[in-house]
Design an enzyme around this catalytic site. Structure first.
Site, PDB file in Angstrom:
ATOM      1  N   CYS A  85       0.832  -1.194   0.070  1.00  0.00           N
ATOM      2  CA  CYS A  85       0.084   0.061  -0.050  1.00  0.00           C
ATOM      3  C   CYS A  85       0.856   1.197  -0.005  1.00  0.00           C
ATOM      4  CB  CYS A  85      -0.982  -0.015   1.354  1.00  0.00           C
ATOM      5  SG  CYS A  85      -2.221   1.071   1.262  1.00  0.00           S
ATOM      6  N   HIS A 265      -3.292  -4.967   1.502  1.00  0.00           N
ATOM      7  CA  HIS A 265      -3.032  -5.144   2.929  1.00  0.00           C
ATOM      8  C   HIS A 265      -2.612  -6.841   3.476  1.00  0.00           C
ATOM      9  CE1 HIS A 265      -2.482  -0.989   4.214  1.00  0.00           C
ATOM     10  NE2 HIS A 265      -3.461  -0.884   3.511  1.00  0.00           N
ATOM     11  N   GLU A 267      -1.156  -7.904   5.804  1.00  0.00           N
ATOM     12  CA  GLU A 267      -0.927  -7.908   7.241  1.00  0.00           C
ATOM     13  C   GLU A 267      -2.301  -7.999   8.153  1.00  0.00           C
ATOM     14  OE1 GLU A 267      -1.187  -3.556   6.407  1.00  0.00           O
ATOM     15  OE2 GLU A 267      -0.516  -5.317   5.263  1.00  0.00           O
TER      16      GLU A 267
END
Length: 285
Positions: A85, A265, A267
């Site tokens: 990102c 994302h 994560e």
């Protein structure tokens, strides 16, 4: 590195979702991670992740204490780097923005011949999840749950950049305005790239692109890396918009040698396949 358990992956901890990346790497691979907040902490790590967050804030924080130069040198060293990102924006050579004006420019690390559109997928409240291609070698389990939070999109890549994933998505209203203006300039034969990077549009006195300040890191032989002139750059061709919806096929994941980028994302999910893919990059480096 002499053994697998000696691999250390750093996560840039200036701002953003660095703790989430640490958790995913450690749970998904068992690899040791450290938070990188100073240039000296780059020594001894085998790879680094630039997390999602706010690229402008990262730029301001990273501009002190020689951190930016150290990060550029690390990226040029050949050690694996992964930008997610906002972290992806830091590695882009060219960027157009559909958000707030950055009057003094945005300092980027660069290194990847890609054109990125900031906030292509919309604002924070427009965050969503959609199926995206899984990383190479990790197709088992099907598509990957890509979480897009105020996310950028890759519009074009250079010949030396490998595309790893694409999605079809409609740009937010701000990004649509930016792209329409950019297409008009391209059709008119106007120069749309300044100093390799275009960031945002100034709206004080009509639309115009603003120069972006870039700090040039020295190469291995001590000479400064020269920016390409506009004449030396290839013609920009934007992905076409479909009739009615204005949706475009944009790139959401790509790689060039030691540099990996994803617009979404990873994560924020419990699917560790992209983290495993990057871990393998570090092992093989």
């Amino acid at each position: 590195m002499s053994a697998e358990n000696e691999i250390i992956i750093g996560v840039l901890a200036l701002q953003g979702a660095f703790e989430e990346h640490q958790e995913c790497i450690e749970k998904g691979t068992g690899c040791k991670t450290i938070q990188v907040k100073t240039a000296s902490q780059l020594e001894g790590i085998d790879g680094i992740i630039f997390p999602g967050g706010e690229s402008t804030a990262m730029g301001l924080i990273g501009s002190v204490d020689g951190m930016w130069t150290a990060l550029k040198i690390f990226t040029q060293s050949g050690k694996p780097v992964w930008g997610t990102c906002a972290g992806m924006i830091l590695l882009a050579e060219r960027c157009v923005g559909g958000s707030a004006v950055i009057e003094n420019g945005q300092s980027l690390i660069g290194g990847l011949d890609i054109l990125v559109c900031r906030n292509y997928f919309g604002s924070q409240v427009s965050s969503f999840e959609m199926a995206t291609p899984s990383p190479p070698g990790f197709e088992e389990g099907g598509s990957y749950p890509g979480v897009f939070i105020r996310a950028p999109a890759i519009l074009t890549v250079g010949d030396d950049v490998e595309v790893l994933g694409k999605v079809v998505a409609t740009p937010c209203r701000q990004a649509a305005v930016v792209l329409r203006d950019l297409e008009t300039k391209i059709a008119n034969g106007e120069n749309v790239i300044m100093m390799n990077v275009v960031d945002a549009l100034e709206r004080k006195d009509g639309l115009k692109y603003v120069d972006v300040k870039r700090e040039i890191a020295p190469t291995a032989d001590g000479e400064e890396k020269k920016d390409l002139t506009i004449a030396e750059m290839e013609k920009i061709e934007l992905p076409g918009a479909s009739d009615g919806t204005n949706a475009r096929e944009v790139i959401c994941a790509a790689r060039k040698s030691n540099m990996l980028i994803t617009a979404f994302h990873p994560e924020i999910t419990t699917d560790y396949r992209w983290h495993k893919y990057f871990y393998n990059m570090v092992k093989e480096a």
